[in-house]
Design an enzyme around this catalytic site. Structure first.
Site, short mmCIF file in Angstrom:
data_model
loop_
_atom_site.label_atom_id
_atom_site.label_comp_id
_atom_site.label_asym_id
_atom_site.label_seq_id
_atom_site.Cartn_x
_atom_site.Cartn_y
_atom_site.Cartn_z
N ARG A 183 -7.98 2.90 -29.64
CA ARG A 183 -6.99 1.83 -29.43
C ARG A 183 -5.86 1.85 -30.46
O ARG A 183 -5.37 0.81 -30.91
CB ARG A 183 -7.65 0.44 -29.45
CG ARG A 183 -8.68 0.21 -28.38
CD ARG A 183 -8.13 0.20 -26.96
NE ARG A 183 -9.22 0.21 -26.02
CZ ARG A 183 -9.76 1.33 -25.50
NH1 ARG A 183 -9.27 2.52 -25.78
NH2 ARG A 183 -10.78 1.26 -24.67
N SER A 232 -9.34 -7.76 -24.61
CA SER A 232 -10.28 -7.74 -25.74
C SER A 232 -9.58 -8.19 -27.01
O SER A 232 -8.56 -7.61 -27.39
CB SER A 232 -10.83 -6.33 -25.95
OG SER A 232 -11.61 -5.97 -24.85
N GLU A 302 -7.79 -6.36 -32.06
CA GLU A 302 -7.19 -5.38 -31.14
C GLU A 302 -5.85 -5.92 -30.66
O GLU A 302 -4.86 -5.20 -30.53
CB GLU A 302 -8.11 -5.11 -29.94
CG GLU A 302 -7.52 -4.10 -28.97
CD GLU A 302 -8.52 -3.61 -27.92
OE1 GLU A 302 -9.72 -3.47 -28.23
OE2 GLU A 302 -8.08 -3.38 -26.77
C1 LIG Z 1 -7.35 -9.22 -18.45
C2 LIG Z 1 -7.02 -8.09 -19.40
C3 LIG Z 1 -7.82 -6.96 -19.39
C4 LIG Z 1 -7.53 -5.90 -20.27
N1 LIG Z 1 -8.32 -4.78 -20.25
C5 LIG Z 1 -8.03 -3.74 -21.05
C6 LIG Z 1 -8.83 -2.55 -21.04
O1 LIG Z 1 -9.78 -2.43 -20.29
N2 LIG Z 1 -8.48 -1.54 -21.87
C7 LIG Z 1 -7.42 -1.61 -22.72
O2 LIG Z 1 -7.15 -0.65 -23.44
N3 LIG Z 1 -6.66 -2.73 -22.77
C8 LIG Z 1 -6.94 -3.78 -21.96
N4 LIG Z 1 -6.17 -4.91 -22.01
C9 LIG Z 1 -5.08 -4.99 -23.01
C10 LIG Z 1 -3.71 -4.51 -22.53
O3 LIG Z 1 -3.58 -4.61 -21.11
C11 LIG Z 1 -3.42 -3.08 -22.97
O4 LIG Z 1 -3.45 -2.96 -24.38
C12 LIG Z 1 -2.04 -2.60 -22.49
O5 LIG Z 1 -1.91 -1.23 -22.76
C13 LIG Z 1 -0.90 -3.36 -23.12
O6 LIG Z 1 0.27 -3.08 -22.36
P1 LIG Z 1 1.46 -4.14 -22.32
O7 LIG Z 1 2.54 -3.56 -21.50
O8 LIG Z 1 0.98 -5.47 -21.91
O9 LIG Z 1 1.89 -4.13 -23.85
P2 LIG Z 1 2.22 -5.38 -24.78
O10 LIG Z 1 1.04 -6.29 -24.84
O11 LIG Z 1 3.51 -5.98 -24.38
O12 LIG Z 1 2.38 -4.65 -26.19
C14 LIG Z 1 1.26 -4.07 -26.82
C15 LIG Z 1 1.75 -3.13 -27.93
O13 LIG Z 1 2.40 -2.03 -27.33
C16 LIG Z 1 3.72 -1.89 -27.85
N5 LIG Z 1 4.59 -1.40 -26.78
C17 LIG Z 1 4.73 -1.89 -25.52
N6 LIG Z 1 5.64 -1.16 -24.84
C18 LIG Z 1 6.07 -0.20 -25.69
C19 LIG Z 1 7.03 0.86 -25.60
N7 LIG Z 1 7.75 1.07 -24.49
N8 LIG Z 1 7.22 1.66 -26.70
C20 LIG Z 1 6.53 1.45 -27.84
N9 LIG Z 1 5.62 0.47 -27.98
C21 LIG Z 1 5.39 -0.34 -26.93
C22 LIG Z 1 4.11 -3.29 -28.31
O14 LIG Z 1 5.14 -3.27 -29.29
C23 LIG Z 1 2.77 -3.79 -28.86
O15 LIG Z 1 2.57 -3.28 -30.16
C24 LIG Z 1 -6.43 -5.99 -21.16
C25 LIG Z 1 -5.64 -7.14 -21.15
C26 LIG Z 1 -5.92 -8.19 -20.29
C27 LIG Z 1 -5.04 -9.40 -20.30
#
Ligand SMILES: Cc1cc2nc3c(=O)[nH]c(=O)nc-3n(C[C@H](O)[C@H](O)[C@H](O)COP(=O)(O)OP(=O)(O)OC[C@H]3O[C@@H](n4cnc5c(N)ncnc54)[C@H](O)[C@@H]3O)c2cc1C
EC number: 1.3.1.98
Length: 324
Positions: A183, A232, A302
């Site tokens: 992660r 998480s 996380e």
């Molecule tokens: C119901 C639920 C279930 C989930 N299940 C999982 C799972 O099974 N596995 C898992 O790994 N995660 C899970 N997650 C967490 C999340 O979906 C992941 O971490 C996902 O990759 C985050 O993507 P996001 O677009 O929402 O990023 P954000 O939450 O908007 O940002 C997360 C991080 O990524 C960075 N970021 C975003 N876009 C960019 C970009 N273009 N360039 C550089 N940095 C960037 C941001 O600056 C921040 O540091 C879950 C979340 C929820 C709500």
């Protein structure tokens, strides 16, 4: 809600901003962006029209202005005092596409939902992406977080990542350059990923479909996916499950204000109503403290926490691992 000074920052950029094709929003409410539906204002939000627009904006922005990028906020906890500087939100038009590059390779824009990438690989019989079907974030978030589930991880599929740095210079990173671990990516924090190329392997479509169905069914039974949550809350410590440690510490269902450790999956923090960023973070730190006291194991967040505390509502990080 505390006001930041977005109009002032916008005005300080002068007439140059008229050349931009994207949208600039001063004092943008981050509770509309994050899955938690909590948090303060971003001083200035910029939604670039495309990669050239992003580069032009970064080149005109004074160096001292902080910049961060948000995906769809499914892993973000924004504090109530808001975020100083600029929050970049990539537009679906400029950064949302996913396309086939070869029989087993696909190129996806950074704001493309993980689910869309999974669906397109199913259409083309490319295996290795079913795990994305259950992750609600975008490709940019997945690249940064090394998102993974059901035995699959982003790092296994990445070939190259295209990015723009704080000064507007473009970069291409190899899988090794991304410095992936659980992660986490050690790629420079100032990089904004714009798109990436991924590689899978030929696989029977019926098998991919079955894997995706299994991913969906599993989630619906064990995770509060319809709640306001950030997924998480804590990483699994080496050799342990975070949820088990939280359960053993008696924190399942624990509440502070409207913030709760989900009774369904106690490593998921949920906003049961109008929880503030303060309540959510305070709950998280309280859980870290209880878990450390009962197990001696320090939990690591996380979820990414960002922005400033409201004065008088600072949350002290629990440093049990250092002071015990
Ligand atoms: C119901 C639920 C279930 C989930 N299940 C999982 C799972 O099974 N596995 C898992 O790994 N995660 C899970 N997650 C967490 C999340 O979906 C992941 O971490 C996902 O990759 C985050 O993507 P996001 O677009 O929402 O990023 P954000 O939450 O908007 O940002 C997360 C991080 O990524 C960075 N970021 C975003 N876009 C960019 C970009 N273009 N360039 C550089 N940095 C960037 C941001 O600056 C921040 O540091 C879950 C979340 C929820 C709500």
């Amino acid at each position: 809600m505390k006001q930041v000074h977005g109009e002032k920052l916008l005005a300080s950029l002068g007439d140059k901003v008229k050349e931009l094709r994207g949208r600039l929003t001063p004092d943008a409410p981050m509770d509309r962006v994050t899955w938690f539906r909590a948090g303060g204002l971003a001083e200035l939000m910029f939604q670039p029209h495309d990669a050239d627009d992003l580069v032009a904006f970064l080149q005109m922005l004074p160096e001292e202005v902080p910049v961060m990028v948000a995906g769809v906020g499914s892993n973000l906890l924004v504090r109530d005092g808001g975020i100083r500087g600029v929050v970049i939100r990539l537009s679906a038009k400029g950064f949302g596409d996913v396309e086939l590059v070869s029989e087993t390779k696909v190129k996806a824009g950074a704001i493309c939902p993980d689910k869309n990438l999974a669906a397109m690989t199913l259409d083309h019989g490319i295996g290795g992406f079913a795990f994305y079907y259950g992750i609600p974030g975008t490709i940019g978030g997945a690249l940064r977080m090394n998102a993974g589930a059901n035995g699959g991880e982003t790092r296994e599929r990445v070939v190259e990542v295209h990015a723009v740095d704080r000064k507007g210079n473009t970069h291409v990173l190899s899988n090794a350059d991304m410095g992936y671990s659980y992660r986490h990516s050690s790629a420079s924090r100032d990089l904004i990923f714009t798109h990436a190329v991924f590689e899978g392997y030929p696989e029977d479509k019926a098998k991919i479909r079955a894997d995706m169905d299994a991913v969906r069914q599993h989630r619906e039974t064990v995770q509060p996916i319809r709640e306001k949550t950030g997924g998480s809350t804590f990483k699994n410590p080496e050799g342990h499950s975070a949820w088990k440690l939280i359960d053993e510490a008696g924190c399942r269902g624990m509440m502070i204000g409207s913030a709760q450790m989900s009774p369904m999956h106690c490593n998921f923090m949920i906003n049961t109503g109008q929880a503030s960023g303060y309540e959510l973070e305070y709950l998280g730190e309280t859980v870290r403290q209880r878990v450390f006291e009962t197990s001696g194991i320090p939990l690591e967040w996380e979820i990414k926490r960002l922005g400033n505390f409201m004065p008088g509502y600072e949350v002290k990080e629990y440093l049990g691992e250092l002071t015990a």
